[in-house]
Write an enzyme that holds these catalytic residues in place. Structure first.
Site, PDB file in Angstrom:
ATOM      1  N   TYR A  27       0.850  -1.190   0.000  1.00 28.00           N
ATOM      2  CA  TYR A  27       0.000   0.000   0.000  1.00 28.00           C
ATOM      3  C   TYR A  27       0.885   1.240   0.000  1.00 28.00           C
ATOM      4  CZ  TYR A  27      -4.973  -0.810   0.133  1.00 28.00           C
ATOM      5  OH  TYR A  27      -6.257  -1.074  -0.238  1.00 28.00           O
ATOM      6  N   GLU A  48      -0.572   4.826  -0.381  1.00 30.76           N
ATOM      7  CA  GLU A  48      -1.362   6.051  -0.584  1.00 30.76           C
ATOM      8  C   GLU A  48      -0.529   7.269  -0.211  1.00 30.76           C
ATOM      9  OE1 GLU A  48      -5.149   5.707   1.332  1.00 30.76           O
ATOM     10  OE2 GLU A  48      -5.638   3.904   0.200  1.00 30.76           O
ATOM     11  N   ASP A  80      -6.507  15.238 -23.551  1.00 27.52           N
ATOM     12  CA  ASP A  80      -6.401  13.804 -23.282  1.00 27.52           C
ATOM     13  C   ASP A  80      -5.683  13.201 -24.490  1.00 27.52           C
ATOM     14  OD1 ASP A  80      -6.797  11.081 -23.166  1.00 27.52           O
ATOM     15  OD2 ASP A  80      -8.906  11.205 -22.580  1.00 27.52           O
ATOM     16  N   THR A  87      -3.224   7.547 -21.240  1.00 31.22           N
ATOM     17  CA  THR A  87      -2.964   6.183 -20.812  1.00 31.22           C
ATOM     18  C   THR A  87      -1.519   5.879 -21.182  1.00 31.22           C
ATOM     19  OG1 THR A  87      -3.835   5.399 -22.920  1.00 31.22           O
ATOM     20  CG2 THR A  87      -5.325   5.294 -21.036  1.00 31.22           C
ATOM     21  N   LYS A 147      -1.241   2.515 -24.874  1.00 27.56           N
ATOM     22  CA  LYS A 147      -1.646   2.547 -26.289  1.00 27.56           C
ATOM     23  C   LYS A 147      -0.388   2.774 -27.142  1.00 27.56           C
ATOM     24  CE  LYS A 147      -6.433   4.003 -25.443  1.00 27.56           C
ATOM     25  NZ  LYS A 147      -6.583   4.492 -24.069  1.00 27.56           N
ATOM     26  N   ARG A 172      -0.638  -1.255 -18.775  1.00 25.37           N
ATOM     27  CA  ARG A 172      -1.998  -0.702 -18.724  1.00 25.37           C
ATOM     28  C   ARG A 172      -2.086   0.278 -17.560  1.00 25.37           C
ATOM     29  NH1 ARG A 172      -6.250  -1.797 -21.400  1.00 25.37           N
ATOM     30  NH2 ARG A 172      -4.984  -3.203 -22.643  1.00 25.37           N
TER      31      ARG A 172
HETATM   32  N1  DSN Z   1     -11.050   2.055 -25.005  1.00 26.27           N
HETATM   33  C1  DSN Z   1     -10.116   2.981 -25.572  1.00 26.27           C
HETATM   34  C2  DSN Z   1     -10.075   2.897 -27.039  1.00 26.27           C
HETATM   35  O1  DSN Z   1     -10.203   1.812 -27.558  1.00 26.27           O
HETATM   36  O2  DSN Z   1      -9.929   3.908 -27.706  1.00 26.27           O
HETATM   37  C3  DSN Z   1     -10.353   4.358 -25.129  1.00 26.27           C
HETATM   38  O3  DSN Z   1     -10.649   4.378 -23.786  1.00 26.27           O
END
Ligand code: DSN
Length: 472
Positions: A64, A66, A241, A270, A273, A279
């Site tokens: 943990y 926090e 974003d 994120t 990607k 992730r």
């Molecule tokens: N689920 C993602 C995507 O496929 O674009 C975005 O959150």
């Protein structure tokens, strides 16, 4: 012959897991086999490096932590501090940001952190303070309404879902649609492109607290300098974003007006990607929002995931290497080749092409819904996802689009020549599929699906996934 380090590591891990629950070990092995065999064109997916994957499977998961580096609510966080500080340092250096917060577990979480940071920075209100000490998910619809009324301006202007915006930019199925009074800007119906004059007009009328840029299905660059000017003209906080295109920012494909970091007040992403990490999510901002952002946990996040922060540090270190810039350039070159290959064969693309990592095919040109096209492609070994197109007559469930992207196949090593072959396979399937009696049903000759499947496997055989990993 002795095994290499990666094979030894993954084989040993599976052996240890198999001794407890063999079905989990089998599923992990099967997932690698499936990923190796499929032509993965999901624009938001990628393949993280063995080092990134391995950094997640360890005892950091037991801790943990926090709070933030050096200011924890739990004792014994010195090693978590090390990896969190490293991940934040790599993120700051990579993106040229003053501050990085690497705890968010996902993109939605990163956006929630940003929203609360902006609210806390911009709005002095007893009701907000009250909300901050309660669990956000305990607030009812009526609470939100009362809160918005008391706070005054709680407006968010973001890109509409069917133009390629994201659920977390103020849409009803996500909490952002309850927190904020939302309005959208779309794209020009003739070109499919963002019309900045229209965005400015909407901002002048609506006077949002937050102007959001960023997308999950818009195949073009966004001029963040212009968007910042629009935000400034109405006193809005400008948030970007960049989840989909963070790898292109990291790899310096998107620079100048197209790099969000120098222009936005706050940037979220994120990490899994185009950035090719584990992730998770992260937030970048200037010093003025840093304190509020660092309150993300426990404000809106559960305890940080130190094992994932360790993996973020590894992946971000990888993204700082010169070969990542080459990778980012190849993602875009491949998307371009894929788009050109499709257009040459008669496919209808939203905006006519791409200048990022994704392509949106309007499959109404083939007489299909997105749902029919997605399944027909899947039957043929091609993994994509259906997606709405602007002003989609089939809505968000059946849709009229197929979104495809190149980050994953580029990681595998496929190049522009293979993208042309991929375009041929996609076009073959879509042009030979006929609609069935519902928006989900379709007819595709199984022999053709098998033929395309075989061709896709042959294409992939030249580009082994995780070539250093031999599970035996
Ligand atoms: N689920 C993602 C995507 O496929 O674009 C975005 O959150």
């Amino acid at each position: 012959m002795s095994l290499n380090a990666e094979s030894t590591a993954f084989r040993s891990a599976l052996e240890v897991i198999r001794a407890v629950e063999p079905r989990v070990a089998d599923a992990i092995g099967a997932e690698l086999a499936d990923q190796r065999e499929s032509l993965k064109l999901i624009a938001s997916e990628n393949y993280a490096s063995p080092a990134t994957l391995l950094a997640m499977g360890n005892w950091f998961s037991d801790k943990y932590a926090e709070g933030t580096v050096g200011r924890r609510f739990y004792a014994g966080c010195q090693n978590v501090d090390t990896v969190e500080a490293l991940a934040a340092e790599h993120a700051r250096e990579l993106f040229g940001a003053a501050h990085a917060y690497v705890q968010p577990h996902s993109g939605i979480d990163a956006n929630l952190v940003a929203f609360w940071a902006i609210l806390a920075d911009r709005v002095e209100s007893p009701a907000l303070k009250k909300a901050q000490v309660r669990q956000v998910n305990e607030l009812t619809e009526a609470d939100w309404f009362a809160l918005r009324r008391e706070l005054g301006n709680q407006r968010m202007l973001g890109m509409s879902l069917d133009a390629g915006g994201h659920l977390t930019h103020g849409f009803r199925p996500n909490i952002s649609g309850k927190m904020f009074d939302q309005r959208s800007y779309g794209t020009d119906p003739a070109t499919g492109l963002i019309d900045y004059d229209r965005v400015a007009e909407a901002a002048r009328e609506f006077k949002p607290l937050i102007l959001v840029a960023g997308y999950s299905a818009y195949p073009r660059k966004v001029n963040f300098r212009i968007m910042r000017e629009i935000a400034d003209s109405v006193g809005a906080t400008f948030m970007v974003d960049m989840a989909h295109f963070a790898g292109l920012v990291a790899g310096k494909v998107f620079t100048g007006d197209f790099d969000p970091v120098p222009h936005a007040h706050i940037v979220t992403t994120t990490t899994h990607k185009s950035l090719r990490g584990p992730r998770g999510g992260l937030v970048l901002c200037g010093p003025e929002l840093a304190d509020q952002v660092d309150r993300g946990c426990p404000m809106v996040l559960g305890g940080p995931l130190p094992h994932v922060m360790a993996a973020k540090a590894v992946a971000l270190a990888e993204a700082r290497r010169p070969d990542f810039a080459d990778y980012a350039q190849r993602i875009v070159a491949n998307a371009h080749a894929l788009a050109e290959g499709l257009v040459r064969r008669g496919a209808k693309l939203v905006t006519g092409g791409t200048d990022n990592h994704l392509v949106l095919i309007d499959v109404s040109g083939y007489g299909l819904t997105g749902r029919q096209a997605e399944q027909a492609l899947l039957d043929s070994g091609i993994v994509t996802n259906r997606n709405a197109v602007p002003q989609d007559p089939n809505g968000a469930w059946y849709t009229s689009g197929i979104r495809i992207g190149t980050p994953a196949l580029t990681t595998r090593g496929l190049g522009t020549a293979e993208m042309d072959v991929t375009a041929e396979l996609i076009h073959t399937v879509l042009s030979q599929t006929t609609p069935g009696e519902s928006k989900a049903k379709y007819v595709l000759d199984p022999a053709l699906a098998n033929k395309v499947n075989k061709h896709a496997s042959e294409l992939l055989a030249g580009f082994p996934l995780y070539p250093a990993v031999d599970l035996g």
